[in-house]
Design an enzyme around this catalytic site. Structure first.
Site, PDB file in Angstrom:
ATOM      1  CG  ASN A  36      -9.086 -11.021  -4.541  1.00  0.00           C
ATOM      2  OD1 ASN A  36      -9.185 -10.583  -3.405  1.00  0.00           O
ATOM      3  ND2 ASN A  36     -10.146 -11.327  -5.288  1.00  0.00           N
ATOM      4  NE  ARG A 104     -16.894  -1.935  -8.645  1.00  0.00           N
ATOM      5  CZ  ARG A 104     -16.098  -2.971  -8.964  1.00  0.00           C
ATOM      6  NH1 ARG A 104     -16.624  -4.126  -9.370  1.00  0.00           N
ATOM      7  NH2 ARG A 104     -14.795  -2.869  -8.864  1.00  0.00           N
ATOM      8  CE  LYS A 224      -9.224 -16.852 -15.858  1.00  0.00           C
ATOM      9  NZ  LYS A 224      -9.645 -15.754 -14.973  1.00  0.00           N
ATOM     10  N   GLY A 226     -11.891 -23.435 -15.466  1.00  0.00           N
ATOM     11  CA  GLY A 226     -12.585 -23.769 -14.220  1.00  0.00           C
ATOM     12  C   GLY A 226     -12.185 -25.141 -13.716  1.00  0.00           C
ATOM     13  CB  ALA A 227     -14.250 -27.977 -12.528  1.00  0.00           C
ATOM     14  CB  ALA A 254     -11.291 -19.531  -8.529  1.00  0.00           C
ATOM     15  CG  ASP A 256      -8.974 -12.295  -8.785  1.00  0.00           C
ATOM     16  OD1 ASP A 256      -8.949 -12.004  -9.996  1.00  0.00           O
ATOM     17  OD2 ASP A 256      -9.912 -12.005  -8.030  1.00  0.00           O
ATOM     18  CG  ASP A 292     -12.800 -12.507  -3.251  1.00  0.00           C
ATOM     19  OD1 ASP A 292     -13.826 -13.164  -3.040  1.00  0.00           O
ATOM     20  OD2 ASP A 292     -12.777 -11.445  -3.886  1.00  0.00           O
TER      21      ASP A 292
HETATM   22  O1  CKP Z   1     -12.466 -13.505 -11.276  1.00  0.00           O
HETATM   23  P1  CKP Z   1     -12.457 -13.646  -9.804  1.00  0.00           P
HETATM   24  O2  CKP Z   1     -13.580 -14.465  -9.265  1.00  0.00           O
HETATM   25  O3  CKP Z   1     -11.145 -14.145  -9.321  1.00  0.00           O
HETATM   26  O4  CKP Z   1     -12.601 -12.160  -9.265  1.00  0.00           O
HETATM   27  C1  CKP Z   1     -13.309 -11.837  -8.115  1.00  0.00           C
HETATM   28  C2  CKP Z   1     -13.167 -10.389  -7.775  1.00  0.00           C
HETATM   29  O5  CKP Z   1     -13.050  -7.491  -8.001  1.00  0.00           O
HETATM   30  C3  CKP Z   1     -14.003 -10.050  -6.543  1.00  0.00           C
HETATM   31  O6  CKP Z   1     -13.177  -9.728  -5.462  1.00  0.00           O
HETATM   32  C4  CKP Z   1     -14.816  -8.856  -6.968  1.00  0.00           C
HETATM   33  O7  CKP Z   1     -14.849  -7.883  -5.989  1.00  0.00           O
HETATM   34  C5  CKP Z   1     -14.149  -8.363  -8.234  1.00  0.00           C
HETATM   35  O8  CKP Z   1     -13.640  -9.544  -8.812  1.00  0.00           O
HETATM   36  C6  CKP Z   1     -15.141  -7.604  -9.080  1.00  0.00           C
HETATM   37  O9  CKP Z   1     -15.015  -6.374  -9.181  1.00  0.00           O
HETATM   38  O10 CKP Z   1     -16.056  -8.244  -9.620  1.00  0.00           O
HETATM   39 MG    MG Z   2     -11.661 -13.560 -12.942  1.00  0.00          MG
END
Ligand code: CKP
Ligand code: MG
Length: 311
Positions: A36, A104, A224, A226-227, A254, A256, A292
């Protein structure tokens, strides 16, 4: 050398528009915190590369195809013939509540090794971006992350670390034991308020943790909210910037996007305020679109939500 090198696990995310238990159509997306970030940077015209392992099948091909389409360098990617793609189901349970479920364990991405990342790292980068997800995936992925951080710091590459604590992958104590020393290699540390205690040798509240990190050589700590936007700390003091008010439809990704925006500003040599501006702008773009990274801006779109050229 690229502007930003990042490493980790790319996931295939399958999204439902209603409860998973009742079935229905799923849409397929590329996910993964580090890809991302790489995509966010590439959209803005920076040279971004990602290294990781993908499955040697159609799902691995899908990941590579998406990265190529977005202009992310993937030359260092290895295809693992023995392991499957990591999957993530994202279920829209109510209009406001989405739930994430991983498949995973034992994935190709989790089999990342230090050897996989050595070559791309030796090719050089201005910034190495890491997230706290990768070291949670396996022993070898943890070793690869620490190896990359150590090598980069020794080579004078700016190391950025997004804490990204994932309770489904490891306990807070296990995370703290790995992420606190890892943060010692970083120049930039990005965390949400509830992740701060995972990177501190001392200090429990925000100012204590920030003092600890700045004392250990971190240049910039980004918190961070958030809002409520974000705060940035350097040795020169603290700044707060409000979020861009938007209608959020999907908040995954968000963080990322925020990171990609900040790193873009860093690469462009913007001052701290404008780096923060670009970070919160990208966070706003991410939450207004499904997926994302799909809604992230190209450079000529940076002012779309704010009217400000920095973002
Ligand atoms: O912190 P974020 O919401 O920006 O991250 C989201 C990503 O890689 C999402 O793509 C998910 O696949 C992950 O974080 C994860 O491994 O949780
Ligand atoms: Mg994050």
């Amino acid at each position: 050398p690229v502007d930003v090198l990042t490493l980790g696990e790319a996931l295939v995310s399958l999204r439902s528009s209603g409860p998973l238990a009742v079935g229905g159509p799923l849409t397929m997306h590329l996910a993964g915190a580090e890809t991302n970030v790489a995509i966010g940077l590439a959209r803005l015209g920076h040279r971004a590369a990602w290294v990781g392992r993908v499955s040697d099948d159609e799902l691995g091909e899908f990941v590579l195809r998406q990265l190529r389409a977005e202009g992310v360098g993937a030359d260092g990617v290895r295809r693992d013939p023995d392991r499957p793609a990591g999957l993530m189901f994202l279920e829209r349970r109510t209009a406001d509540v989405t739930r994430v479920r991983y498949h995973r364990a034992g994935s190709a991405g989790s089999a990342l090794t230090g050897e996989d990342v050595a070559g791309p790292l030796a090719a050089g980068a201005r910034v190495l971006h890491l997230s706290g997800i990768t070291p949670a995936l396996s022993d070898s992925a943890r070793e690869a992350t620490v190896f990359a951080a150590r090598q980069a710091a020794a080579a004078g590459i700016t190391v950025s670390l997004d804490v990204n604590y994932r309770a489904r992958l490891w306990s807070r104590d296990a995370a703290r034991a790995v992420l606190t020393p890892l943060a010692g290699y970083a120049s930039i540390v990005i965390a949400s308020v509830d992740e701060l205690d995972l990177v501190a040798e001392s200090g429990t509240d925000e100012s204590g943790v920030v003092a600890d990190l700045l004392g250990r050589g971190v240049q910039t700590v980004l918190v961070k909210l958030g809002a409520d936007g974000a705060r940035a700390y350097t040795r020169d003091g603290a700044q707060h910037l409000a979020a861009v008010p938007v209608t959020a439809v999907d908040t995954v990704g968000a963080g990322d996007a925020f990171t990609a925006g900040y790193l873009s500003g860093h690469l462009d040599g913007l001052d701290l305020r404008d780096r923060l501006r670009r970070a919160v702008a990208l966070g706003a773009f991410a939450v207004t679109a499904h997926g994302d990274w799909e809604g992230l801006p190209r450079r000529d779109e940076l002012s779309l939500l704010t009217g400000n050229a920095a973002g």
